[in-house]
Design an enzyme around this catalytic site. Structure first.
Site, PDB file in Angstrom:
ATOM      1  N   TYR A 166       0.813  -1.225   0.000  1.00 61.62           N
ATOM      2  CA  TYR A 166       0.000   0.000   0.000  1.00 61.62           C
ATOM      3  C   TYR A 166       0.841   1.268   0.000  1.00 61.62           C
ATOM      4  CZ  TYR A 166      -4.591  -2.057   0.393  1.00 61.62           C
ATOM      5  OH  TYR A 166      -5.750  -2.728   0.122  1.00 61.62           O
ATOM      6  N   LYS A 206       0.954 -14.251   5.874  1.00 69.24           N
ATOM      7  CA  LYS A 206       1.135 -15.265   4.835  1.00 69.24           C
ATOM      8  C   LYS A 206       2.618 -15.636   4.826  1.00 69.24           C
ATOM      9  CE  LYS A 206      -0.621 -17.609   1.454  1.00 69.24           C
ATOM     10  NZ  LYS A 206      -1.303 -18.844   1.761  1.00 69.24           N
ATOM     11  N   ASP A 223      -4.976 -17.044   4.612  1.00 71.45           N
ATOM     12  CA  ASP A 223      -6.103 -17.674   3.911  1.00 71.45           C
ATOM     13  C   ASP A 223      -6.975 -18.479   4.878  1.00 71.45           C
ATOM     14  OD1 ASP A 223      -3.396 -19.067   2.321  1.00 71.45           O
ATOM     15  OD2 ASP A 223      -4.401 -20.123   3.923  1.00 71.45           O
ATOM     16  N   ASP A 272      -7.161  -5.174   4.957  1.00 72.15           N
ATOM     17  CA  ASP A 272      -8.187  -4.585   4.094  1.00 72.15           C
ATOM     18  C   ASP A 272      -9.205  -5.663   3.706  1.00 72.15           C
ATOM     19  OD1 ASP A 272      -9.390  -2.579   2.735  1.00 72.15           O
ATOM     20  OD2 ASP A 272      -7.929  -2.425   1.132  1.00 72.15           O
TER      21      ASP A 272
END
Ligand code: NAP
Length: 474
Positions: A162, A239, A340, A364
């Protein structure tokens, strides 16, 4: 005293000051507000009315917010001139008064600012984006048991992809960077040696720092410390199985912070397993403890087995006294989950989660997914918090097609106001609004977005009537 170009300094009210990241809120604070673009014209007056009524009923003359109108977005261009989406006056006012609340802002097309919201977060170093997701009884939801979800997503706000450090495919700088990576940096690394980036790729950079991660996770742990029972729980979501040095590092720095800076208040999931085994099996050997905490322990290499036994020994010698005898059950549990899997878990086992501390992009996605479970964007508040400022805002955008129709759901900005009141420590007023919203929804007094999902169908209230309905329960 601060001088503005086009704003008049508020005649009444006091400044919110900051000390070590904590806000010191007087009884009559001056709070700058940005009305917002699009549906901001409908949402802001409704929000202000609800907050003022709650504060007045809760504290009488003893507390009052002195609202200070400042400009950003399209409205700022009207007052300050074309392309002046974020005037210096607005930045100076927020800097000076410390805490602000805003409606949604259109992302400008042209004019050099990528996103006003991102700009505000970066200017004030508002490094934690806080998004609570809880269910208000009666809200239509696609879920069978939405009431089981009660989480707060802490999304890191300043780093990750971002930051917008990226190069377009085919751009000469992009080609130069790819060449440098392919020919110079990648061959130097044993692990990366056989990898090659396609010359036609675009490139984005994902910087994740220890300082940025830890100051953010610290806020999440501090929040968990204020909660009770099994809500004293922070889950580091990452992740890291794929992106070891960015997302994996975020997880490792989180654990490091928990066991160093918060040693008396925190227990990691692995430590809790070790202590649990010790308590359940009176004289358990280190090796048997290792077999219980590490699946497939016997098949590991000798050095890995030794490492795990050392870890257990270390836990026993360092914290079994302070955290043992079930004391750890009252502490903040820090664990981690792969990004996930958390999307599944908040749907299948939502009651097991409380505070989710994660990186910018993950946060987000996760906060929108969680908002959908409890009723959608109209009920999704947010706060951007730093050490010297805080800005409260809705998660949704300007919803331009509904602008000026007095139709939109103001719930998200009103709930952002609730977060602001809690931040002030004005919990009585915050609780009053929460109660008013719950009762209005239970009695099916809702705006179009919730009304259209209700069975049997109900007539929708306007934006302003929804605000009036909330106040009628005070
Ligand atoms: P959006 O403004 O969030 O609206 C998309 C849809 O979400 C709306 O059409 C509406 O759906 C629903 N929605 C939004 N706000 C709602 C509310 N208060 N109550 C009920 N439903 C609501 O997204 P967008 O159309 O993609 O973005 C419009 C502009 O806002 C863009 O310029 C974008 O960059 C900007 N934006 C700003 C922020 C911010 O200021 N924080 C955040 C996101 C986007 P239905 O029409 O189906 O009812």
């Amino acid at each position: 005293m601060i001088k503005f170009e086009k704003l008049n300094f508020p005649e009444e009210g006091e400044i919110i000051s900051f000390n070590n990241g904590l806000a010191n809120v007087p009884n009559y604070p001056i709070v700058p507000f940005i009305r917002g673009d699009g549906t901001g014209v409908d949402i802001w007056p409704a929000t202000q009315k609800v907050i003022d009524a709650a504060v007045s009923i809760s504290y009488g003359e003893n507390k009052k917010i002195n609202w200070f109108k400042v400009y950003a977005g399209d409205e700022a261009c009207e007052v300050y001139g074309t392309y002046n989406y974020l005037p210096k006056d607005t930045i100076e006012a927020i800097k000076y008064f410390g805490v602000a609340i805003k409606g949604p802002l259109t992302t400008p097309i042209g004019g050099g600012i990528r996103s006003l919201n991102v700009a505000l977060r970066q200017i004030f170093d508002l490094y934690s984006c806080v998004r609570p997701c809880r269910y208000y009884s009666g809200t239509p939801s696609p879920h069978k048991k939405p009431e089981d979800l009660d989480i707060v997503v802490y999304r890191e706000n300043t780093e990750d992809i971002y930051m917008g450090i990226e190069w377009e495919a085919g751009d000469s700088n992009c080609i130069e960077l790819i060449k440098y990576l392919n020919e110079s940096l990648i061959p130097k690394s044993e692990k990366l040696k056989n990898k090659l980036i396609s010359e036609s790729a675009g490139i984005g950079i994902k910087p994740i720092s220890k300082k940025g991660s830890q100051r953010h996770i610290k806020k999440a742990i501090e929040h968990a410390k204020r909660l009770n029972g099994n809500k004293r729980h922070v889950t580091l979501v990452h992740k890291g199985n794929i992106m070891k040095y960015t997302e994996g590092a975020f997880r490792d720095w989180g654990y490091e912070l928990a066991v160093n800076e918060f040693r008396n208040d925190c227990i990691t999931e692995r430590e809790s397993w070790i202590l649990d085994n010790l308590e359940k099996n009176n004289e358990i050997s280190i090796e048997n403890n290792a077999k219980l905490i590490e699946p497939g322990f016997e098949k590991l290499t000798t050095s890995k087995r030794e490492k795990i036994c050392e870890e257990i020994q270390e836990v026993i010698s360092s914290i079994s006294k302070s955290h043992g005898s079930n004391r750890w059950k009252r502490m903040v549990l820090v664990d981690d989950r792969i990004a996930d899997s958390i999307f599944q878990q908040i749907q299948t086992r939502p009651q097991e989660y409380s505070i989710i501390a994660t990186l910018n992009l993950n946060g987000d996605y996760i906060s929108d997914a969680a908002a959908a479970i409890v009723g959608g964007l109209g009920m999704a508040p947010g706060a951007n918090i730093g050490d010297n400022a805080a800005i409260f805002e809705a998660t949704h955008g300007t919803a331009p097609k509904h602008a000026g129709l007095n139709k939109i759901n103001p719930g998200s900005v009103i709930l952002s106001g609730v977060m602001m009141l809690e931040y002030f420590g004005w919990n009585k007023a915050a609780d009053l609004i929460t109660m008013g919203i719950s009762k209005a929804i239970e009695d099916k007094k809702v705006t179009y977005d919730l009304a259209r999902l209700m069975e049997p169908k109900v007539n929708a209230l306007s934006c302003s009537d929804f605000a009036n309905a909330i106040i009628s329960y005070f």
